[in-house]
Design an enzyme around this catalytic site. Structure first.
Site, PDB file in Angstrom:
ATOM      1  N   ASN A   1     -14.829 -30.832 -22.860  1.00 45.26           N
ATOM      2  CA  ASN A   1     -13.964 -31.572 -21.938  1.00 45.26           C
ATOM      3  C   ASN A   1     -14.339 -33.041 -22.052  1.00 45.26           C
ATOM      4  O   ASN A   1     -15.398 -33.438 -21.575  1.00 45.26           O
ATOM      5  CB  ASN A   1     -14.193 -31.031 -20.516  1.00 45.26           C
ATOM      6  N   TRP A   2     -13.477 -33.806 -22.685  1.00 44.52           N
ATOM      7  CA  TRP A   2     -13.791 -35.225 -22.918  1.00 44.52           C
ATOM      8  C   TRP A   2     -13.570 -36.067 -21.669  1.00 44.52           C
ATOM      9  O   TRP A   2     -13.914 -37.240 -21.644  1.00 44.52           O
ATOM     10  CB  TRP A   2     -12.966 -35.762 -24.094  1.00 44.52           C
ATOM     11  N   LYS A   3     -12.959 -35.469 -20.643  1.00 50.65           N
ATOM     12  CA  LYS A   3     -12.687 -36.209 -19.393  1.00 50.65           C
ATOM     13  C   LYS A   3     -11.968 -37.522 -19.722  1.00 50.65           C
ATOM     14  O   LYS A   3     -11.164 -37.534 -20.648  1.00 50.65           O
ATOM     15  CB  LYS A   3     -13.990 -36.413 -18.617  1.00 50.65           C
TER      16      LYS A   3
ATOM     17  N   HIS B   1     -10.655 -28.272 -12.302  1.00 48.32           N
ATOM     18  CA  HIS B   1     -11.987 -28.865 -12.513  1.00 48.32           C
ATOM     19  C   HIS B   1     -12.430 -29.512 -11.191  1.00 48.32           C
ATOM     20  O   HIS B   1     -11.618 -30.051 -10.452  1.00 48.32           O
ATOM     21  CB  HIS B   1     -11.916 -29.914 -13.635  1.00 48.32           C
TER      22      HIS B   1
ATOM     23  N   GLU C   1     -13.744 -32.193 -10.589  1.00 48.39           N
ATOM     24  CA  GLU C   1     -13.369 -33.611 -10.451  1.00 48.39           C
ATOM     25  C   GLU C   1     -11.919 -33.741 -10.009  1.00 48.39           C
ATOM     26  O   GLU C   1     -11.573 -34.667  -9.268  1.00 48.39           O
ATOM     27  CB  GLU C   1     -13.646 -34.344 -11.777  1.00 48.39           C
TER      28      GLU C   1
ATOM     29  N   GLU D   1     -18.787 -23.877 -13.028  1.00 49.48           N
ATOM     30  CA  GLU D   1     -19.416 -25.191 -13.156  1.00 49.48           C
ATOM     31  C   GLU D   1     -19.959 -25.624 -11.792  1.00 49.48           C
ATOM     32  O   GLU D   1     -19.200 -26.159 -10.978  1.00 49.48           O
ATOM     33  CB  GLU D   1     -18.393 -26.227 -13.639  1.00 49.48           C
TER      34      GLU D   1
ATOM     35  N   GLY E   1     -23.043 -33.502 -15.220  1.00 50.17           N
ATOM     36  CA  GLY E   1     -23.431 -34.876 -15.532  1.00 50.17           C
ATOM     37  C   GLY E   1     -24.765 -35.305 -14.948  1.00 50.17           C
ATOM     38  O   GLY E   1     -25.091 -36.490 -14.932  1.00 50.17           O
TER      39      GLY E   1
ATOM     40  N   SER F   1     -24.090 -29.850 -17.598  1.00 47.72           N
ATOM     41  CA  SER F   1     -25.277 -30.324 -18.328  1.00 47.72           C
ATOM     42  C   SER F   1     -25.708 -29.393 -19.457  1.00 47.72           C
ATOM     43  O   SER F   1     -26.897 -29.255 -19.726  1.00 47.72           O
ATOM     44  CB  SER F   1     -26.447 -30.567 -17.363  1.00 47.72           C
TER      45      SER F   1
ATOM     46  N   GLY G   1     -19.188 -31.205 -21.108  1.00 49.80           N
ATOM     47  CA  GLY G   1     -18.659 -32.545 -20.872  1.00 49.80           C
ATOM     48  C   GLY G   1     -19.275 -33.533 -21.853  1.00 49.80           C
ATOM     49  O   GLY G   1     -18.903 -33.575 -23.025  1.00 49.80           O
TER      50      GLY G   1
HETATM   51  P1  13P Z   1     -21.390 -32.279 -18.391  1.00 50.73           P
HETATM   52  O1  13P Z   1     -21.581 -31.350 -19.561  1.00 50.73           O
HETATM   53  O2  13P Z   1     -21.279 -33.711 -18.779  1.00 50.73           O
HETATM   54  O3  13P Z   1     -22.398 -32.010 -17.319  1.00 50.73           O
HETATM   55  O4  13P Z   1     -19.954 -31.922 -17.761  1.00 50.73           O
HETATM   56  C1  13P Z   1     -19.634 -30.601 -17.500  1.00 50.73           C
HETATM   57  C2  13P Z   1     -18.194 -30.533 -17.157  1.00 50.73           C
HETATM   58  O5  13P Z   1     -17.760 -30.974 -16.123  1.00 50.73           O
HETATM   59  C3  13P Z   1     -17.301 -29.928 -18.159  1.00 50.73           C
HETATM   60  O6  13P Z   1     -16.039 -29.684 -17.618  1.00 50.73           O
END
Ligand code: 13P
Length: 253
Positions: free
Chosen positions: A12-14, A99, A101, A169, A175, A215, A236
């Protein structure tokens, strides 16, 4: 049985990446050896502006492309939104919905997420439905209750293992470099499998991929991917660079 499920590592590149970032796809493909291709799927979910170009670059290189969100409706007056059908049209084969977020930044409820998952299914996309507790939920001992509520509210009951992937998640692990213990992940994933039996039926529930996210990096991937009922990862930060992603994929070597 769960062991027969083909794993998926999804990136997931966000809100990161430009057209130049798509060069990483070719690098990922190079390290995705024939032996690994037999074992698992790799998917990258770039920002919406890159879905079409990413799909074009991904043709024939064995990497699937997904979106990060979609609207629940198929078309209409929804400025700035994207429909599942548009993502399909741009070459996506999946879309992340719910997600944390999105749930936090855009106030998405379980019902909204469920409607988006349904829109994905209707438009021939796999819905990657995200669930996970906050730090406050965990400290209050509500992890399982929160995840169960999210599962029940966010997954339409007629979904199948062909159009549904669940991603656990924990919000506090995203993160932050923090991860739950393998035992904690095992507990939550076993409970998710159990609840899926009730939601989508016993037969399908055994085949649904349940990803762990939060993470995940090359140094912890193997331990996390070996946990029972963990059928891959939603990654992420470590999915932005081919070397990091391949380090995670190597857990399946
Ligand atoms: P990270 O791997 O950066 O912790 O993010 C996880 C995430 O939200 C994937 O959707």
């Amino acid at each position: 049985m769960a062991q027969m499920i083909r794993p998926m590592v999804a990136g997931n590149w966000k809100m990161n990446g430009s057209r130049a970032s798509l060069d990483e796809l070719a690098l990922m493909s190079t390290g995705f050896t024939p032996a690994l291709r037999q074992k698992l799927d790799i998917m990258i979910c770039p920002p919406a502006t890159l879905v079409l170009a990413a799909s074009q670059r991904a043709v024939g290189i064995g990497i699937a492309i997904g979106g990060q969100d979609c609207h629940a409706n198929d078309a209409g007056a929804h400025t700035g939104d994207l429909s599942a059908g548009m993502l399909f049209d741009a070459g996506a084969t999946a879309v992340i919905v719910g997600h944390s977020e999105r749930r936090a930044d855009h106030g998405e409820s379980d019902a909204t997420v469920g409607a988006k998952a349904e829109a994905a299914r209707r438009n021939a996309l796999i819905a990657i439905v995200c669930v996970g507790e906050t730090r406050a939920d965990r400290e209050a001992g509500k992890t399982l209750a929160v995840v169960r509520r999210q599962l029940k509210g966010s997954i339409p009951d007629h979904m199948t293992s062909r159009d549904l992937v669940v991603a656990y998640e924990p919000v506090w692990a995203i993160g932050t470099g923090l991860t739950p213990t393998a035992a904690d992940v095992a507990d939550v994933h076993a409970m998710i499998r159990q609840d899926l039996r009730r939601i989508v039926g016993k037969e399908e529930a055994e085949k649904v991929r349940i990803l762990y996210g939060g993470s995940v990096k090359p140094s912890n991937a193997k331990e996390l991917m070996l946990v029972p009922n963990v059928n891959g990862a939603l990654v992420g930060g470590a999915s932005l660079k081919a070397l990091d992603l391949l380090g995670i994929v190597a857990a399946y070597a």
